[in-house]
Scaffold this motif. Structure first.
Motif, PDB file in Angstrom:
ATOM      1  N   TYR A  17      27.761  38.237  34.859  1.00  0.00           N
ATOM      2  CA  TYR A  17      27.939  39.294  35.863  1.00  0.00           C
ATOM      3  C   TYR A  17      26.771  40.274  35.837  1.00  0.00           C
ATOM      4  O   TYR A  17      26.319  40.747  36.886  1.00  0.00           O
ATOM      5  CB  TYR A  17      29.246  40.041  35.583  1.00  0.00           C
ATOM      6  CG  TYR A  17      29.533  41.178  36.543  1.00  0.00           C
ATOM      7  CD1 TYR A  17      30.012  40.933  37.821  1.00  0.00           C
ATOM      8  CD2 TYR A  17      29.343  42.500  36.155  1.00  0.00           C
ATOM      9  CE1 TYR A  17      30.292  41.974  38.694  1.00  0.00           C
ATOM     10  CE2 TYR A  17      29.608  43.542  37.017  1.00  0.00           C
ATOM     11  CZ  TYR A  17      30.089  43.281  38.290  1.00  0.00           C
ATOM     12  OH  TYR A  17      30.357  44.320  39.154  1.00  0.00           O
ATOM     13  N   SER A  18      26.252  40.555  34.650  1.00  0.00           N
ATOM     14  CA  SER A  18      25.126  41.475  34.542  1.00  0.00           C
ATOM     15  C   SER A  18      23.890  40.922  35.225  1.00  0.00           C
ATOM     16  O   SER A  18      23.105  41.671  35.825  1.00  0.00           O
ATOM     17  CB  SER A  18      24.813  41.766  33.069  1.00  0.00           C
ATOM     18  OG  SER A  18      23.752  42.676  32.956  1.00  0.00           O
ATOM     19  N   VAL A  19      23.696  39.601  35.159  1.00  0.00           N
ATOM     20  CA  VAL A  19      22.550  38.993  35.840  1.00  0.00           C
ATOM     21  C   VAL A  19      22.745  39.016  37.351  1.00  0.00           C
ATOM     22  O   VAL A  19      21.828  39.334  38.114  1.00  0.00           O
ATOM     23  CB  VAL A  19      22.335  37.555  35.341  1.00  0.00           C
ATOM     24  CG1 VAL A  19      21.250  36.858  36.159  1.00  0.00           C
ATOM     25  CG2 VAL A  19      21.952  37.566  33.870  1.00  0.00           C
ATOM     26  N   ALA A  77      38.194  38.790  31.194  1.00  0.00           N
ATOM     27  CA  ALA A  77      37.459  37.521  31.198  1.00  0.00           C
ATOM     28  C   ALA A  77      36.849  37.246  29.825  1.00  0.00           C
ATOM     29  O   ALA A  77      37.301  36.367  29.094  1.00  0.00           O
ATOM     30  CB  ALA A  77      36.381  37.540  32.281  1.00  0.00           C
ATOM     31  N   GLY A  78      35.816  37.970  29.448  1.00  0.00           N
ATOM     32  CA  GLY A  78      35.159  37.739  28.169  1.00  0.00           C
ATOM     33  C   GLY A  78      33.696  38.102  28.255  1.00  0.00           C
ATOM     34  O   GLY A  78      33.146  38.339  29.339  1.00  0.00           O
ATOM     35  N   LEU A 134      35.056  36.851  37.347  1.00  0.00           N
ATOM     36  CA  LEU A 134      33.704  37.148  37.800  1.00  0.00           C
ATOM     37  C   LEU A 134      33.633  37.275  39.325  1.00  0.00           C
ATOM     38  O   LEU A 134      33.063  38.233  39.863  1.00  0.00           O
ATOM     39  CB  LEU A 134      32.756  36.050  37.319  1.00  0.00           C
ATOM     40  CG  LEU A 134      31.313  36.093  37.825  1.00  0.00           C
ATOM     41  CD1 LEU A 134      30.619  37.362  37.355  1.00  0.00           C
ATOM     42  CD2 LEU A 134      30.547  34.864  37.346  1.00  0.00           C
ATOM     43  N   THR A 135      34.213  36.329  40.037  1.00  0.00           N
ATOM     44  CA  THR A 135      34.187  36.377  41.506  1.00  0.00           C
ATOM     45  C   THR A 135      34.910  37.618  42.017  1.00  0.00           C
ATOM     46  O   THR A 135      34.435  38.298  42.935  1.00  0.00           O
ATOM     47  CB  THR A 135      34.840  35.113  42.100  1.00  0.00           C
ATOM     48  OG1 THR A 135      34.154  33.953  41.613  1.00  0.00           O
ATOM     49  CG2 THR A 135      34.790  35.140  43.617  1.00  0.00           C
ATOM     50  N   GLY A 136      36.045  37.919  41.427  1.00  0.00           N
ATOM     51  CA  GLY A 136      36.793  39.098  41.832  1.00  0.00           C
ATOM     52  C   GLY A 136      36.027  40.385  41.599  1.00  0.00           C
ATOM     53  O   GLY A 136      36.084  41.311  42.419  1.00  0.00           O
ATOM     54  N   ALA A 137      35.276  40.449  40.489  1.00  0.00           N
ATOM     55  CA  ALA A 137      34.492  41.644  40.199  1.00  0.00           C
ATOM     56  C   ALA A 137      33.400  41.842  41.238  1.00  0.00           C
ATOM     57  O   ALA A 137      33.113  42.982  41.657  1.00  0.00           O
ATOM     58  CB  ALA A 137      33.884  41.538  38.802  1.00  0.00           C
ATOM     59  N   LEU A 142      41.353  42.722  41.465  1.00  0.00           N
ATOM     60  CA  LEU A 142      40.553  41.531  41.759  1.00  0.00           C
ATOM     61  C   LEU A 142      39.928  40.930  40.504  1.00  0.00           C
ATOM     62  O   LEU A 142      39.804  39.698  40.393  1.00  0.00           O
ATOM     63  CB  LEU A 142      39.475  41.875  42.780  1.00  0.00           C
ATOM     64  CG  LEU A 142      39.990  42.171  44.194  1.00  0.00           C
ATOM     65  CD1 LEU A 142      38.861  42.657  45.095  1.00  0.00           C
ATOM     66  CD2 LEU A 142      40.660  40.941  44.789  1.00  0.00           C
ATOM     67  N   THR A 143      39.509  41.781  39.557  1.00  0.00           N
ATOM     68  CA  THR A 143      38.942  41.254  38.312  1.00  0.00           C
ATOM     69  C   THR A 143      40.000  40.535  37.491  1.00  0.00           C
ATOM     70  O   THR A 143      39.751  39.470  36.920  1.00  0.00           O
ATOM     71  CB  THR A 143      38.303  42.384  37.487  1.00  0.00           C
ATOM     72  OG1 THR A 143      37.325  43.059  38.285  1.00  0.00           O
ATOM     73  CG2 THR A 143      37.639  41.839  36.235  1.00  0.00           C
TER      74      THR A 143
END
Length: 423
Positions: A253-255, A245-246, A384-387, A378-379
């Motif tokens: 994702y961290s939040v 992703a980036g 992000l959703t997949g992760a 999934l990632t």
């Protein structure tokens, strides 16, 4: 009788109230600093910050080799004259191992950077942060092992306030958005904690013992295996996301996931660590695991609801780079709930020594291939959703594996084993 026992349990641990409160304030201050950096630096810079921290946490497992866990057990049991040898041997051995691994990481930079998908500068920051985190965790375990809880809590609060002050000044006054500055500050504050903590215990270089070092590392080997497997499984998601992703998505994702997960770790460290773990160590383990099995659905659901509700506060403090989406937050909350249940089983098993560690190692080894496959697939497919979905599935897979292995190992007293039943 239960009320009397519970009252006695709380009364015997009143000493923990003050240090636990101060430590909680320190952890809250550190969390506020993380939110400040996330908001002020932006999603991409915070993604870089998170990536370095995730790699550092994985490397720190190899540098520390669970000697902090060993010190929690060995220092309270040791006689006063033997404690300097324990602290000295653990400290010097860890310093040597950490230095060797740091140099090895620098020398092996070409394949490592290609494997992790990062540049050389990011790798160097990760190695330096890993060394600082190792020094922090080991010296804190010395203080806790020597029951200097007030000193530990006060030092943690002082360092957290200093980190917040520096970060706030750089962000709000100097308007510096570069993540590397805040990584340098984090590295420095961890080393400062370790340097000041050394004044709280005795270091006698002549007491360093190769035989004692072998004994300490042998003691920590099983826990290190558990920690290494869990750290890779729950740390590689950021590396996958950075690859497919980036860094901006890593920051978001961290939040959604990383910040609640770190707060959960604080609860287990500060809340459970001081009072509940000693009680778990003396409880009948089959009975304890059955109790956890009964309360697991309620604990997971309550944690998920709390995480979902609390997230609104976090996102109100952040800027538009971190869009609040109820669907994503629901996925994150479900993952945090499942992760809480897995952590409950983990801490209970680790309080059973080698037998419990072997159960965790077997469970992690059995569940990791499927967990990693879910994260990668999934990632790569949904970013992000997949992760977030993969984090839920990875935890559920591990819970099933832990329960399946524990049922075979921890049979109720008097229950026959399978071979005995067959005969």
């Amino acid at each position: 009788m239960r009320e009397l026992t519970a009252a006695r349990f709380l009364r015997d641990r009143r000493w923990a109230a003050g240090p636990t409160l101060v430590s909680a304030v320190a952890s809250g201050t550190a969390a506020a600093t993380t939110l400040l950096i996330a908001r002020g630096a932006g999603a991409a810079a915070f993604g870089h910050f998170t990536l370095v921290l995730s790699i550092a946490l994985i490397v720190a497992v190899g540098m520390l080799m669970s000697l902090n866990y060993v010190m929690y057990q060995e220092l309270p049991r040791a006689q006063a004259p033997d404690r300097p040898a324990l602290t000295t041997t653990a400290l010097l051995s860890t310093a040597a191992l950490g230095t060797v691994l740091t140099l090895a990481g620098v020398l092996a930079a070409p394949p490592l950077t290609a494997l992790l998908g990062v540049d050389f500068r990011t790798l160097c920051f990760s190695l330096a942060l890993a060394l600082a985190l190792t020094a922090n965790q080991l010296t804190e375990s010395f203080l806790r092992g020597l029951k200097r809880y007030a000193l530990t809590a006060g030092l943690k609060l002082a360092v957290a306030v200093a980190y917040l002050a520096v970060s706030a000044y750089c962000l709000l006054v100097l308007e510096i958005r570069d993540a590397e500055l805040y990584l340098v500050a984090l590295i420095a504050t961890n080393f400062v904690f370790a340097a000041v903590a050394v004044t709280g215990f005795e270091v006698v270089p002549k007491s360093w013992s190769p035989a004692l070092a072998r004994s300490l590392y042998r003691h920590g080997a099983y826990v290190t295996a558990v920690t290494a497997l869990a750290t890779v499984l729950f740390g590689i998601d950021v590396i996958f996301l950075n690859h497919w992703a980036g860094r901006a998505d890593v920051g978001v994702y961290s939040v959604y996931n990383g910040f609640p997960k770190r707060l959960l770790g604080v609860v287990f460290t500060e809340g459970i660590g001081l009072a509940l773990l000693p009680a778990m160590a003396t409880m009948d383990k089959p009975a304890l695991l059955r109790r956890i099995g009964r309360i697991a659905p309620a604990v997971g659901a309550a944690t998920a609801v709390f995480a979902f509700a609390a997230s609104a506060v976090f996102f109100l403090l952040l800027r538009a780079e971190y869009p609040y989406e109820p669907g994503l937050m629901a996925l994150s909350a479900a993952g945090i709930g499942a992760h809480t249940v897995f952590n409950l089983y983990s801490v209970a098993l680790l309080m059973d020594g080698v037998r419990g560690a072997k159960v965790l190692i077997t469970s992690l080894a059995a569940g990791m291939p499927a967990g990693l496959a879910c994260q990668a697939a999934l990632t790569a497919w949904q970013g992000l959703t997949g992760a977030l979905v993969a984090f839920i599935l990875a935890n559920l897979i591990l819970i099933v594996a832990v329960v399946a292995v524990a049922v075979r190992v921890y049979r109720p007293a008097g229950a026959p084993s399978a071979p005995e039943t067959a005969s």
